[in-house]
Structure formats: structure tokens, C-alpha cells
Motif scaffolding. Structure first.
Motif, PDB file in Angstrom:
ATOM      1  N   PHE A 124      -3.433  19.508  33.371  1.00 11.41           N
ATOM      2  CA  PHE A 124      -4.681  19.434  34.125  1.00 11.41           C
ATOM      3  C   PHE A 124      -4.548  18.296  35.126  1.00 11.41           C
ATOM      4  CE2 PHE A 124      -8.786  17.276  34.637  1.00 11.41           C
ATOM      5  CZ  PHE A 124      -9.542  18.314  35.162  1.00 11.41           C
ATOM      6  N   GLU A 125      -5.003  18.527  36.355  1.00 17.26           N
ATOM      7  CA  GLU A 125      -4.983  17.471  37.374  1.00 17.26           C
ATOM      8  C   GLU A 125      -6.281  17.513  38.149  1.00 17.26           C
ATOM      9  OE1 GLU A 125      -2.543  16.046  41.338  1.00 17.26           O
ATOM     10  OE2 GLU A 125      -1.552  17.339  39.888  1.00 17.26           O
ATOM     11  N   GLN A 126      -6.881  16.328  38.323  1.00 13.59           N
ATOM     12  CA  GLN A 126      -8.098  16.216  39.119  1.00 13.59           C
ATOM     13  C   GLN A 126      -7.966  14.980  40.001  1.00 13.59           C
ATOM     14  OE1 GLN A 126     -11.711  16.130  36.881  1.00 13.59           O
ATOM     15  NE2 GLN A 126     -12.994  16.176  38.705  1.00 13.59           N
ATOM     16  N   THR A 127      -8.310  15.118  41.267  1.00  9.60           N
ATOM     17  CA  THR A 127      -8.227  13.992  42.199  1.00  9.60           C
ATOM     18  C   THR A 127      -9.524  13.878  43.000  1.00  9.60           C
ATOM     19  OG1 THR A 127      -7.221  15.365  43.912  1.00  9.60           O
ATOM     20  CG2 THR A 127      -5.732  14.190  42.452  1.00  9.60           C
ATOM     21  N   SER A 128      -9.795  12.654  43.413  1.00  9.51           N
ATOM     22  CA  SER A 128     -10.918  12.388  44.321  1.00  9.51           C
ATOM     23  C   SER A 128     -10.475  11.261  45.249  1.00  9.51           C
ATOM     24  CB  SER A 128     -12.173  11.999  43.531  1.00  9.51           C
ATOM     25  OG  SER A 128     -12.067  10.669  43.072  1.00  9.51           O
ATOM     26  N   ASP A 129     -11.386  10.742  46.031  1.00 11.58           N
ATOM     27  CA  ASP A 129     -11.055   9.634  46.932  1.00 11.58           C
ATOM     28  C   ASP A 129     -10.742   8.354  46.176  1.00 11.58           C
ATOM     29  OD1 ASP A 129     -11.433  11.286  49.081  1.00 11.58           O
ATOM     30  OD2 ASP A 129     -13.509  10.645  49.432  1.00 11.58           O
ATOM     31  N   THR A 130     -11.244   8.216  44.953  1.00  8.97           N
ATOM     32  CA  THR A 130     -11.070   6.958  44.213  1.00  8.97           C
ATOM     33  C   THR A 130     -10.198   7.055  42.966  1.00  8.97           C
ATOM     34  OG1 THR A 130     -13.099   7.385  42.986  1.00  8.97           O
ATOM     35  CG2 THR A 130     -13.279   6.037  44.995  1.00  8.97           C
ATOM     36  N   TYR A 131      -9.905   8.246  42.492  1.00  4.68           N
ATOM     37  CA  TYR A 131      -9.088   8.334  41.282  1.00  4.68           C
ATOM     38  C   TYR A 131      -8.227   9.595  41.272  1.00  4.68           C
ATOM     39  CZ  TYR A 131     -12.177  11.888  39.339  1.00  4.68           C
ATOM     40  OH  TYR A 131     -12.885  13.036  39.130  1.00  4.68           O
ATOM     41  N   ARG A 132      -7.242   9.560  40.372  1.00  6.40           N
ATOM     42  CA  ARG A 132      -6.375  10.712  40.111  1.00  6.40           C
ATOM     43  C   ARG A 132      -6.132  10.762  38.608  1.00  6.40           C
ATOM     44  NH1 ARG A 132      -0.608  12.233  42.854  1.00  6.40           N
ATOM     45  NH2 ARG A 132      -0.249  14.060  41.570  1.00  6.40           N
ATOM     46  N   LEU A 133      -6.398  11.901  38.000  1.00  6.32           N
ATOM     47  CA  LEU A 133      -6.241  12.080  36.565  1.00  6.32           C
ATOM     48  C   LEU A 133      -5.265  13.225  36.300  1.00  6.32           C
ATOM     49  CD1 LEU A 133      -7.148  11.672  33.565  1.00  6.32           C
ATOM     50  CD2 LEU A 133      -8.922  13.370  34.047  1.00  6.32           C
ATOM     51  N   ASN A 134      -4.276  12.967  35.464  1.00  2.46           N
ATOM     52  CA  ASN A 134      -3.336  13.995  35.007  1.00  2.46           C
ATOM     53  C   ASN A 134      -3.333  13.967  33.481  1.00  2.46           C
ATOM     54  OD1 ASN A 134      -2.076  12.697  37.582  1.00  2.46           O
ATOM     55  ND2 ASN A 134      -1.309  14.776  37.520  1.00  2.46           N
ATOM     56  N   ALA A 135      -3.384  15.118  32.853  1.00  2.00           N
ATOM     57  CA  ALA A 135      -3.304  15.204  31.396  1.00  2.00           C
ATOM     58  C   ALA A 135      -2.594  16.497  31.041  1.00  2.00           C
ATOM     59  CB  ALA A 135      -4.696  15.166  30.773  1.00  2.00           C
ATOM     60  N   GLY A 136      -1.864  16.471  29.959  1.00  2.00           N
ATOM     61  CA  GLY A 136      -1.153  17.666  29.546  1.00  2.00           C
ATOM     62  C   GLY A 136      -0.854  17.660  28.064  1.00  2.00           C
ATOM     63  N   VAL A 137      -0.677  18.837  27.542  1.00  2.00           N
ATOM     64  CA  VAL A 137      -0.253  19.008  26.159  1.00  2.00           C
ATOM     65  C   VAL A 137       0.841  20.072  26.160  1.00  2.00           C
ATOM     66  CG1 VAL A 137      -2.034  20.740  25.635  1.00  2.00           C
ATOM     67  CG2 VAL A 137      -1.021  19.391  23.785  1.00  2.00           C
ATOM     68  N   SER A 138       1.870  19.845  25.365  1.00  2.00           N
ATOM     69  CA  SER A 138       2.958  20.816  25.289  1.00  2.00           C
ATOM     70  C   SER A 138       3.484  20.897  23.867  1.00  2.00           C
ATOM     71  CB  SER A 138       4.087  20.449  26.262  1.00  2.00           C
ATOM     72  OG  SER A 138       4.595  19.169  25.974  1.00  2.00           O
ATOM     73  N   GLY A 139       4.122  21.988  23.585  1.00  2.99           N
ATOM     74  CA  GLY A 139       4.725  22.201  22.275  1.00  2.99           C
ATOM     75  C   GLY A 139       6.101  22.813  22.442  1.00  2.99           C
ATOM     76  N   PHE A 140       6.950  22.599  21.454  1.00  5.80           N
ATOM     77  CA  PHE A 140       8.289  23.168  21.514  1.00  5.80           C
ATOM     78  C   PHE A 140       8.756  23.559  20.123  1.00  5.80           C
ATOM     79  CE2 PHE A 140       9.109  18.773  20.521  1.00  5.80           C
ATOM     80  CZ  PHE A 140      10.164  18.837  19.612  1.00  5.80           C
ATOM     81  N   ALA A 141       9.721  24.441  20.095  1.00  7.53           N
ATOM     82  CA  ALA A 141      10.390  24.836  18.859  1.00  7.53           C
ATOM     83  C   ALA A 141      11.884  24.953  19.167  1.00  7.53           C
ATOM     84  CB  ALA A 141       9.850  26.167  18.350  1.00  7.53           C
TER      85      ALA A 141
END
Length: 173
Positions: free
Chosen positions: A76-93
Motif C-alpha cells: 500500500f502506498e499513499q502520498t500527499s504534499d506533507t507525507y509518504r506512507l508505504n506498508a506491505g505484508v508478504s508471505g513465502f514458502a
């Protein structure tokens, strides 16, 4: 959509075909990832040919460790004039064949051996935010990982692989 086919060979250990496929789908602020393929870890020169000495010796009979693996994740990524947020979840086998482990056969010698097949399943959560207010800039980042693994022969977890790990970091300037 990405695909790859690699042929890898090592003297005296043979050749392997290593296919890989992956895909990324972007949906606005979200991205979905998928990947699958085969990997190879050849023994190091030290693992193969370390001179016999008290405490450790090499093993010229090692074969390459091979694995089939897959992963999936969402970001997930969200940006504005004052901030930038990135978050993610992943899995593997991962399914490992001829895993190379360091074995203590007696009180005086440790050596690498192809012990057994193994499985590993894990997940990772990662988040990062950057923001500014006037001349000041702040950033924070955190990550956490979980791992479940099992050596077929013993039922034990893979040695040297932690069951969990993580970090948090912040900065300003």
C-alpha cells in the motif's frame, strides 16, 4: 508478468534448470505481487575443501542445495504534499532438497553435510513513513519477520534461522 529460465552448472556437481515466474498487479494505491521458481545454493569452496583441522573440516562430497519457492504480497502506498506512507505484508514458502547443515558428529569435529530435506514458511510486515513540517523532516521505518521451518529427518527447526526478527528506526533532519 515476468518469466525467466536459467541454466546453472557447477563443475562436478552437474547442471540445473531454474525457472522463475512473477507478476505484479497495480490497483490504485495497492500492488499485488506473486512469484514462484526454483533456486540453487552451491556449496562454498570452504564447505567443500576446508583443510582438516581440529574442530572443523570440509566435505568434498556435498551436493548443491535446491529449492522450489513461492511468495505472495500486497503493498500500500499513499502520498500527499506533507507525507509518504508505504506498508506491505508478504508471505513465502520454500521446499528445500539436500539442505546443507553444519553437523557436530563428535566432540572434535564439525563439518557441513547434506542432512535432509526441509520446509520453511514465513511472513514479513514492513512499514515506512516520511513527513515534513516546514524545514523539518521526519522518517520512521519498521519491519517484522516470522519464520517456521522444519528439517524432515529430525522435525527440528533449521539451525541458524531465527523464528522471528524485527527492527524499528527513526530519524529527523
Amino acid at each position: 508478468l515476468v518469466g525467466a529460465l536459467r541454466l546453472s552448472g557447477v563443475t562436478d556437481l552437474g547442471f540445473w534448470v531454474l525457472p522463475r515466474v512473477g507478476a505484479i498487479l497495480s490497483l490504485g494505491q495497492f500492488s499485488l505481487r506473486f512469484g514462484a521458481g526454483r533456486s540453487l545454493r552451491t556449496p562454498s569452496l570452504d564447505e567443500l575443501y576446508h583443510p582438516n583441522e581440529p574442530g572443523f573440516t570440509g566435505n568434498a562430497n556435498l551436493v548443491a542445495e535446491r529449492a522450489w519457492e513461492g511468495n505472495v504480497g500486497v503493498e500500500f502506498e499513499q502520498t500527499s504534499d506533507t507525507y509518504r506512507l508505504n506498508a506491505g505484508v508478504s508471505g513465502f514458502a520454500r521446499r528445500i532438497q539436500d539442505g546443507i547443515l553444519y553437523v557436530n558428529r563428535n566432540a572434535f569435529e564439525v563439518r557441513p553435510e547434506n542432512v535432509a530435506d526441509a520446509s520453511a514458511v514465513g511472513a514479513e510486515l514492513d512499514a515506512k513513513i516520511q513527513w515534513r513540517a516546514g524545514r523539518w523532516r521526519w522518517a520512521a521505518q519498521g519491519s517484522g519477520q516470522l519464520l517456521w521451518s522444519r528439517v524432515d529427518l529430525t522435525g527440528d527447526a533449521l539451525p541458524t534461522q531465527p523464528a522471528w526478527s524485527g527492527f524499528i528506526r527513526g530519524s529527523t533532519g
